[in-house]
Design a protein around this motif. Structure first.
Motif, PDB file in Angstrom:
ATOM      1  N   LEU A 180       0.210  -1.220  -0.218  1.00  0.00           N
ATOM      2  CA  LEU A 180      -0.359  -0.083   0.102  1.00  0.00           C
ATOM      3  C   LEU A 180       0.541   1.341   0.183  1.00  0.00           C
ATOM      4  N   VAL A 181       1.708   1.236   0.902  1.00  0.00           N
ATOM      5  CA  VAL A 181       2.998   2.641   0.802  1.00  0.00           C
ATOM      6  C   VAL A 181       3.402   2.758  -0.544  1.00  0.00           C
ATOM      7  N   ALA A 182       3.773   1.269  -0.978  1.00  0.00           N
ATOM      8  CA  ALA A 182       4.356   1.834  -2.624  1.00  0.00           C
ATOM      9  C   ALA A 182       3.349   2.061  -3.620  1.00  0.00           C
ATOM     10  N   GLN A 183       2.063   1.930  -3.696  1.00  0.00           N
ATOM     11  CA  GLN A 183       0.944   2.090  -4.231  1.00  0.00           C
ATOM     12  C   GLN A 183       0.589   3.480  -3.475  1.00  0.00           C
ATOM     13  N   GLY A 184       1.753   4.002  -3.308  1.00  0.00           N
ATOM     14  CA  GLY A 184       0.502   5.681  -2.722  1.00  0.00           C
ATOM     15  C   GLY A 184       0.009   5.678  -1.903  1.00  0.00           C
ATOM     16  N   SER A 185      -0.454   5.237  -1.180  1.00  0.00           N
ATOM     17  CA  SER A 185      -2.184   5.079  -0.067  1.00  0.00           C
ATOM     18  C   SER A 185      -2.094   5.780   0.511  1.00  0.00           C
ATOM     19  N   ASN A 186      -2.884   6.195   1.501  1.00  0.00           N
ATOM     20  CA  ASN A 186      -3.327   7.407   2.484  1.00  0.00           C
ATOM     21  C   ASN A 186      -3.019   6.567   3.419  1.00  0.00           C
ATOM     22  N   ARG A 187      -2.416   7.227   4.193  1.00  0.00           N
ATOM     23  CA  ARG A 187      -1.958   6.684   5.620  1.00  0.00           C
ATOM     24  C   ARG A 187      -2.512   5.840   6.485  1.00  0.00           C
ATOM     25  N   TYR A 188      -3.468   6.322   6.348  1.00  0.00           N
ATOM     26  CA  TYR A 188      -4.769   6.148   7.276  1.00  0.00           C
ATOM     27  C   TYR A 188      -5.727   4.348   6.527  1.00  0.00           C
TER      28      TYR A 188
END
Length: 531
Positions: A177-185
């Motif tokens: 999810l971080v690699a996909q640039g997702s919202n931190r929440y």
């Protein structure tokens, strides 16, 4: 037959203890890579909600299963199989009612709870963990039944597998999810999904073991059961009492979840800065958890021995094992606390990438010492049949933490919260230890031995400080890798010196060493005349 039964009891207790240690180590370790992946803000988000899930986890692992297993075991002793099914049926219905109530509270009330915590974006995480409460009744009754009939393996396997899958999903999904640039929440919500998935796996594993035994534990008739009220009262009330004593650290974190961020905002800190401060402060709890696991891992196997000796009426053995438990706690917890304080900056950089909040983490390190005494004393009291007072002491400690945050944080910020945590756990430990001493009517740790342990710790800290100062003077290093080498080498040097001093000064007798290490011989250079 009695000897065989005792051996089976001891083997089962060891299996559960080892599984519990593995689960706690996994629980502490995964938060380190998670912080590295999600960053401080991401870690703040996860830590704000984790205590609520942690309570559910403890309820389904240590709280309700322990009480159910005792009720089942007592009925199995009398050969009343029908009564066993009645207990499981009523327990399941009662716990399902509690689970549905908590699910509705966290799922439909997530917006209100998040607002009270000062961060409305936490709503999605609260709604995800709400599903864990629906799974809790299944885990509780299956574990309780299997433990009650003397089979500890399914509980141990399900605990370890549940935690392993949870950690794998948390780390793996967070990376994605971080690699996909997702919202931190959203990343935090993905991490919480790992907790729900782990619980589902635990249920599947337990169901498999039940299927092997061809056990239909949920079949009973409500109208045919005469003592429904008594069963519900025993399971719910005693389960909660046992649980409270095991979730003190989680309750302290829960207090921080609902007060810390809001109190920082009231002091004038910005929202973003407050989240970072909370995340840095929360770095201390994996360290506390690891420290207390190390400090109590040698001690907790003695608790079943205390319980068994008490059941057999061997009160001399009860006192001997109890004194050994407290002595081991002092030796290991004091070393872990003193050592961590000496290398807290290096440890902070090694695990969490930078040295932010090292002073605060140094204060929180004291929680390892006081928290370990609280855990062990509470476990001993439960082992000799006292469950109400340890739970009451835990509630008092949590109230002190809440008041401490309110009074200290406006003036001292995160440092005030750290001192409030130390004060809270110190109060819990003192109350438990004093009451245990009153019950046993004997000193728990001799002053002579205690002074030797304190001097050994001071010597270790002096050497560690000298070593760290010398390294930093001779080598100007900023590399995280080199700092990690410095921290780990300091642990080895300090630990070896402390161990040599403890053994050479005869803190433990040869009988005590044999009890813990099962008679394994120590190297000759470590033996004192006393040994």
């Amino acid at each position: 037959m009695e000897t065989k039964k005792y051996a089976s009891f001891w083997q089962g207790a060891i299996i559960l203890t080892i599984a519990g240690i593995i689960v706690k180590i996994l629980s502490a370790f995964y938060r380190i890579p998670y912080q590295n992946i999600a960053g401080d803000i991401g870690f703040y988000i996860y830590q704000q909600v984790y205590p609520f899930y942690g309570v559910c986890l403890i309820l389904g692992t240590y709280g309700f299963p322990v009480v159910i297993s005792k009720l089942v075991a007592s009925r199995m002793e009398s050969g009343d199989i029908t009564k066993v099914k009645d207990i499981i049926y009523i327990s399941f219905l009662a716990l399902m009612c509690i689970g549905i109530l908590l699910f509705c509270t966290f799922f439909f009330g997530a917006e209100i709870i998040a607002g009270y915590m000062g961060d409305s974006s936490l709503q999605i995480l609260l709604q995800v963990i709400a599903f864990s409460f629906l799974l809790m009744p299944f885990l509780s009754v299956m574990r309780g039944y299997l433990q009650g009939i003397g089979d500890m393996k399914p509980t141990a396997v399900s605990q370890v597998a549940e935690q392993a899958l949870r950690v794998t999903i948390i780390v793996g999904l967070s990376l994605y999810l971080v690699a996909q640039g997702s919202n931190r929440y959203i990343v935090g919500g993905g991490a919480m999904f790992g907790s729900v998935a782990g619980s589902i796996l635990g249920i599947v594993i337990l169901a498999y073991y039940l299927h092997q035994r061809k056990a239909s534990i949920y079949k009973a008739s409500w109208s045919a059961i005469s003592d429904k009220g008594m069963i519900i009262k025993l399971v719910v009330l005693q389960g909660i009492l046992v649980c409270i004593s095991n979730i003190t650290l989680l309750l302290i974190q829960m207090v921080d979840s609902v007060t810390f961020y809001e109190l920082l905002l009231q002091t004038g800190e910005t929202s973003e800065r407050s989240k970072v401060i909370k995340a840095v402060y929360d770095r201390g709890f994996p360290l506390i958890q690891l420290g207390t696991v190390v400090a109590t891992s040698f001690v907790l196997p003695l608790i079943p021995m205390i319980s068994a000796a008490r059941t057999k009426g061997d009160y001399r053995a009860v006192k001997r094992y109890m004194q050994l438990a407290m002595k081991l706690t002092l030796v290991v917890a004091l070393a872990a606390t003193g050592g961590l304080i000496c290398i807290i900056e290096q440890t902070n950089i090694m695990l969490f990438t930078d040295n932010q909040g090292s002073f605060t983490l140094g204060i929180l390190a004291v929680c390892i010492l006081v928290g370990s005494f609280g855990i062990v004393a509470s476990a001993v009291l439960q082992g000799i049949g006292n469950t109400i007072l340890p739970a009451f002491f835990a509630v008092v400690g949590v109230a002190i933490k809440y008041m401490g945050n309110i009074v200290l944080m406006p003036k001292l910020g995160d440092v005030g919260a750290a001192w409030a945590a130390v004060l809270s756990l110190s109060c819990i430990s003192i109350l438990n230890v004093v009451y245990l001493k009153h019950k046993m009517k004997m000193p728990l740790v001799g002053w002579k031995n205690a002074s030797k342990v304190v001097f050994a710790c001071l010597a270790m800290m002096f050497v560690l400080k000298g070593y760290v100062y010398g390294i930093n003077t001779l080598v100007d290093h900023t590399s995280r890798y080199l700092i990690s080498v410095e921290a780990l080498s300091a642990v080895c040097i300090g630990g070896m010196l402390y161990l040599i001093l403890i053994i050479r000064w005869g803190v433990f007798t040869i009988e005590e060493v044999g009890t813990v290490w099962k008679g394994k011989k120590l190297p000759s250079f470590l033996r004192s005349q006393r040994l």
